[in-house]
Design a protein around this motif. Structure first.
Motif, short mmCIF file in Angstrom:
data_model
loop_
_atom_site.label_atom_id
_atom_site.label_comp_id
_atom_site.label_asym_id
_atom_site.label_seq_id
_atom_site.Cartn_x
_atom_site.Cartn_y
_atom_site.Cartn_z
N GLY A 1 0.82 -1.27 -0.14
CA GLY A 1 -0.28 -0.03 0.02
C GLY A 1 0.81 1.02 0.02
O GLY A 1 0.07 2.46 -0.84
N ALA A 2 1.63 1.67 0.79
CA ALA A 2 2.97 2.31 1.04
C ALA A 2 3.64 2.41 -0.59
O ALA A 2 3.26 3.56 -1.05
N VAL A 3 3.79 0.82 -1.20
CA VAL A 3 4.17 1.49 -2.71
C VAL A 3 3.87 1.54 -3.14
O VAL A 3 3.92 3.19 -4.45
N MET A 4 2.58 1.60 -3.81
CA MET A 4 1.29 2.06 -4.70
C MET A 4 1.72 3.93 -4.51
O MET A 4 1.44 4.36 -5.40
N VAL A 5 1.25 4.18 -2.96
CA VAL A 5 1.57 5.68 -2.54
C VAL A 5 2.28 6.70 -3.97
O VAL A 5 2.15 6.91 -4.30
N PHE A 6 3.37 5.63 -3.05
CA PHE A 6 4.85 6.74 -3.72
C PHE A 6 4.75 6.02 -5.19
O PHE A 6 5.49 7.19 -6.28
N VAL A 7 4.44 4.91 -5.59
CA VAL A 7 4.96 5.06 -7.32
C VAL A 7 3.81 5.79 -8.25
O VAL A 7 3.70 6.14 -9.31
N VAL A 8 2.48 6.22 -7.23
CA VAL A 8 1.77 7.10 -8.28
C VAL A 8 1.96 8.67 -8.74
O VAL A 8 1.81 9.52 -9.32
N GLY A 9 3.13 8.38 -6.77
CA GLY A 9 3.10 10.35 -6.68
C GLY A 9 4.69 10.36 -7.91
O GLY A 9 5.03 11.56 -8.97
N VAL A 10 4.85 9.22 -8.23
CA VAL A 10 6.24 9.08 -8.78
C VAL A 10 5.71 9.94 -10.16
O VAL A 10 6.69 11.02 -11.22
N GLY A 11 4.53 9.53 -10.73
CA GLY A 11 3.12 9.77 -12.15
C GLY A 11 3.69 11.66 -11.88
O GLY A 11 3.42 12.43 -13.32
N GLY A 12 3.15 12.10 -10.64
CA GLY A 12 3.34 13.39 -10.82
C GLY A 12 1.95 14.03 -11.08
O GLY A 12 1.53 15.56 -11.53
N PHE A 13 0.65 13.25 -11.48
CA PHE A 13 -0.67 13.55 -11.82
C PHE A 13 -1.28 13.85 -11.26
O PHE A 13 -2.45 14.18 -10.91
N THR A 14 -0.88 13.45 -9.36
CA THR A 14 -2.32 13.80 -8.55
C THR A 14 -1.43 14.16 -7.64
O THR A 14 0.54 14.69 -7.24
N ASP A 15 -2.28 15.57 -6.83
CA ASP A 15 -1.05 15.91 -5.83
C ASP A 15 -1.18 15.40 -4.26
O ASP A 15 -1.48 14.23 -3.89
N TRP A 16 -0.51 15.23 -3.44
CA TRP A 16 0.36 14.63 -2.14
C TRP A 16 -0.98 14.33 -0.63
O TRP A 16 -0.84 13.45 -0.27
N ALA A 17 -1.18 15.63 -0.77
CA ALA A 17 -2.40 15.66 -0.14
C ALA A 17 -3.99 14.36 -0.15
O ALA A 17 -4.41 14.23 -1.17
N GLY A 18 -4.94 14.43 0.19
CA GLY A 18 -5.43 13.80 0.37
C GLY A 18 -5.88 12.25 1.03
O GLY A 18 -6.74 11.08 0.41
N ILE A 19 -5.38 11.57 1.68
CA ILE A 19 -4.94 11.17 2.75
C ILE A 19 -6.32 10.09 2.93
O ILE A 19 -7.24 9.65 2.95
N PHE A 20 -7.65 10.80 3.42
CA PHE A 20 -9.34 10.51 3.18
C PHE A 20 -9.80 10.49 1.84
O PHE A 20 -9.97 8.90 2.06
N ASP A 21 -9.21 10.87 1.31
CA ASP A 21 -9.44 10.46 -0.07
C ASP A 21 -9.33 9.12 -0.64
O ASP A 21 -10.16 8.35 -1.31
N ARG A 22 -8.11 8.48 -0.33
CA ARG A 22 -7.19 7.18 -0.21
C ARG A 22 -8.35 6.45 -0.26
O ARG A 22 -8.75 5.16 -0.38
N LEU A 23 -7.69 6.76 1.23
CA LEU A 23 -9.31 5.58 2.36
C LEU A 23 -10.13 5.54 2.21
O LEU A 23 -10.86 4.02 2.14
N VAL A 24 -10.86 6.79 1.76
CA VAL A 24 -12.68 6.43 1.36
C VAL A 24 -12.02 5.33 0.23
O VAL A 24 -13.74 4.46 -0.56
N GLY A 25 -11.78 6.24 -0.70
CA GLY A 25 -11.35 5.04 -2.10
C GLY A 25 -11.68 3.03 -1.62
O GLY A 25 -11.74 2.54 -2.83
N VAL A 26 -10.10 2.77 -1.09
CA VAL A 26 -10.26 1.49 -0.53
C VAL A 26 -11.19 0.68 0.35
O VAL A 26 -11.32 -0.31 -0.51
#
Length: 665
Positions: A441-466
């Motif tokens: 789960g932590a890996v995927m956060v940073f893998v998507v972060g490499v793409g640079g098309f989303t901001d780092w904020a939004g932990i609540f949105d990520r958890l709701v998505g899960v």
């Protein structure tokens, strides 16, 4: 074995060598940096994900055939990334592509669990495709870099295998060369000695590494050479006698095969194939009292060749791929669990992808990503495992987000963070798949972060998505469950498999020294107990009133209870020093029985089964050798009696279990 949580269960199988992990991560990091500065952050994101997947395949597979597997998976990953690049900027097209690919990925489970896991991992790369329009460089170079990342992993594992594997490979090489020399000596002189020093050294090599961390082909790998040595010793009294019985010719052919097994040149497999043909021919020509022993020796040699090279005389890779469509088509029936899994995966992932594209939830891709992580064609504890994977992903997201609250890494820093967490995932394998899911789960956060098309904020949105994605996956299982009779048949197979594993562990402890036998036997029994509870739950959920099925259930329970009773008797009669009162050849025959008892590994597409003909033949060999033991050997008499009970009970299950549980068309 893959980027998504599907990797978790695969990664937990064994802990790779630290040096091999480091080389794999360095190779992935290098290709990702090249993609980042040579093409784009999006290309680097996909290259990083593909490198992690290919590296896991290379590190977790059995020692034989890793390079073709990694290369084939790399081609598949490159195709998926090409689809993602071309369709990512068109919402409707993207949703359709996700549905079609996920259906194809689900059907790949019909080819085996490994193919299904790799396809699911590729789906994870697809669903994180950005909405932004790709550049020409992205279209042309991203798939090539993904392919290169996989081929680099194949090259690394080929040139520099893990250290643990190297030590065991050297031990096996020395043992098989010694056996080849001994076979030639015994063929020429019946009084020749068989050198047991390489076998002792081989056992020490395997004992010095944790059993749970060995690849399947090396699990207990010292036992097969020991069984070969015991059979070779049994030939000493006849090999140099009447040459018309064919034993010297068999031993000479066996020596050639053993040399090929010990060889690591590019011609070793071809030489083994030719030698095995001659071994089979000479074994069939053996006459007289040595016929049974010759057949056993031939089977042991074939087993050694298969462990070294994989299935011999099999089609090449192109032929295997060509036969795959026919296998997939055979599962295009409504009762097939593979088809139902493919439909669940396709529909649910497409719904999640559409919700992400047309909804307002930030980081909506986590819905589809969670579906890919959670859904598998499982037959036991489905909802418990779904909840566990969801919780693991949520914890991983929280851990990664905690690092980015005050520090928002750029693409390069994200590559490094993702690589570090992949290393953590390998490190926590020993703690189980849930710990690995957290790291993934932590890996995927940073893998998507490499793409640079989303901001780092939004932990609540990520958890709701899960939460939403996991809910969709559970709902898919509720709305389209497996056929009740198919599910019952699969649970019956799982129960039979765990019961046999328990029996095999007890028999092994009866003839071999086992580390912490009480703990090992208790663990095996607990697995069988849980499998029995799952089977009874499946029977209750099926609500079947057929008299035929009820009769089958009574006979099935009776047979399993007989197996359990036999195991209990053996467990209560375990000798203090197992091998001291038993002949080496008798122990080798019991080892052959254990191998026949374990059967083939389970598959989501095919219920677990047992070859009772092979098992009965192995039991006859045990009986034959037991008759040569001392009459006052009570341990051997108890063992033979309970093995007879186990074999008879399993034969009854094999005869009765198929028809009553077969699905109606």
């Amino acid at each position: 074995m893959q980027t998504g949580g599907q990797a978790a269960d695969a990664l937990r199988l064994s802990t790779p060598d630290a040096g091999a992990v480091a080389r794999s991560l360095i190779g992935t990091l290098a290709l990702s940096v090249l993609a980042l500065y040579g093409v784009s952050p999006t290309a680097a994101m996909w290259t990083l994900g593909a490198g992690v997947i290919a590296g896991a395949i290379a590190l977790q597979r059995s020692p034989g055939g890793r390079v073709p597997l990694v290369a084939t998976a790399s081609v598949e990953l490159a195709i998926v990334v090409l689809l993602a690049v071309l369709s990512g900027s068109y919402d409707v097209v993207f949703v359709i592509v996700v549905a079609l690919w996920c259906f194809a990925a689900g059907m790949q489970w019909s080819l085996g669990a490994n193919a299904g896991l790799v396809a699911s991992a590729a789906s994870a790369l697809l669903v994180i495709a950005p909405v932004t329009a790709p550049t020409l460089a992205d279209i042309l170079l991203s798939p090539l870099l993904v392919l290169a990342a996989g081929l680099v992993q194949a090259a690394l594992i080929s040139v520099r295998p893990p250290r643990r594997w190297r030590a065991q490979r050297e031990g096996l090489t020395r043992a098989y060369r010694s056996l080849a020399a001994d076979a030639r000596s015994v063929a020429a002189d019946c009084a020749a000695d068989v050198d047991d020093a390489p076998m002792t050294w081989l056992r020490e090599v395997f004992a010095n590494s944790q059993v749970s961390q060995q690849p399947r082909a090396y699990h207990g790998g010292y036992r097969l050479p020991e069984r070969l040595a015991a059979t070779l010793v049994s030939f000493r009294s006849t090999a140099g006698g009447d040459r018309r019985d064919g034993v010297p010719q068999l031993l000479s052919a066996a020596a050639v095969l053993l040399d090929a097994i010990a060889d690591h040149s590019h011609t070793a497999r071809r030489d083994a194939e030719h030698a095995l043909v001659r071994v089979d021919a000479t074994a069939a020509a053996v006459t007289g009292a040595e016929t049974t022993r010759a057949q056993r020796f031939s089977e042991q040699l074939r087993e050694a060749a298969v462990l070294r090279f994989g299935q011999l005389h099999r089609p090449d890779l192109i032929g295997s791929l060509a036969s795959a469509p026919a296998v997939v088509r055979s599962h295009l029936t409504w009762t097939s669990p593979i088809l139902r899994h493919a439909i669940r995966l396709a529909v649910t992932t497409a719904v999640a992808a559409a919700a992400a594209r047309y909804g307002t939830l930030g980081h909506g891709y986590w819905m589809a990503l969670t579906v890919v992580v959670v859904l598998r064609p499982e037959t036991a504890h489905t909802y418990t495992r779904c909840a566990g994977r969801m919780a693991g992903l949520a914890v991983g997201i929280v851990v990664a987000s905690a690092l980015t609250v005050f520090w928002q890494p750029g693409p390069m820093a994200s590559v490094i963070c993702a690589t570090v967490f992949v290393g953590v995932a390998y490190g926590v394998i020993r703690f189980g798949y849930l710990a690995v899911v957290v790291a993934i789960g932590a890996v995927m956060v940073f893998v998507v972060g490499v793409g640079g098309f989303t901001d780092w904020a939004g932990i609540f949105d990520r958890l709701v998505g899960v939460l939403v994605g996991g809910g969709l996956a559970v709902m898919a299982h509720v709305l389209l469950p497996d056929h009740s009779l198919i599910r019952l048949r699969q649970r019956a197979g799982e129960l039979l498999m765990t019961e046999i594993d328990y029996a095999a562990m007890v028999v092994t402890a009866f003839v071999h020294e086992v580390d912490h036998p009480a703990e090992a036997l208790s663990t095996a029994w607990q697995r069988a107990f849980r499998a029995r509870a799952a089977f009874e739950a499946a029977w209750g959920a099926a609500r079947l009133d057929s008299p035929t099925l009820r009769r089958w259930l009574r006979s099935y329970r009776t047979a399993l209870n007989a197996v359990t009773s036999a195991c209990t008797t053996l467990e209560n009669s375990l000798p203090t020093h197992p091998s001291s009162a038993l002949d080496a050849e008798f122990i080798a025959a019991v080892d052959d029985y254990i191998e026949a008892l374990r059967g083939s590994p389970p598959s989501p597409a095919v219920p677990w089964s047992l070859d009772t003909v092979e098992l009965s033949a192995a039991l006859r060999r045990v009986h034959d050798l037991a008759s040569t033991l001392a009459t006052d050997n009570g341990a051997a008499r108890i063992l033979v009696g309970e093995l007879t009970t186990i074999t008879g009970s399993l034969a009854d299950i094999a005869i009765d279990r198929v028809e009553p549980v077969a699905p109606s068309r």
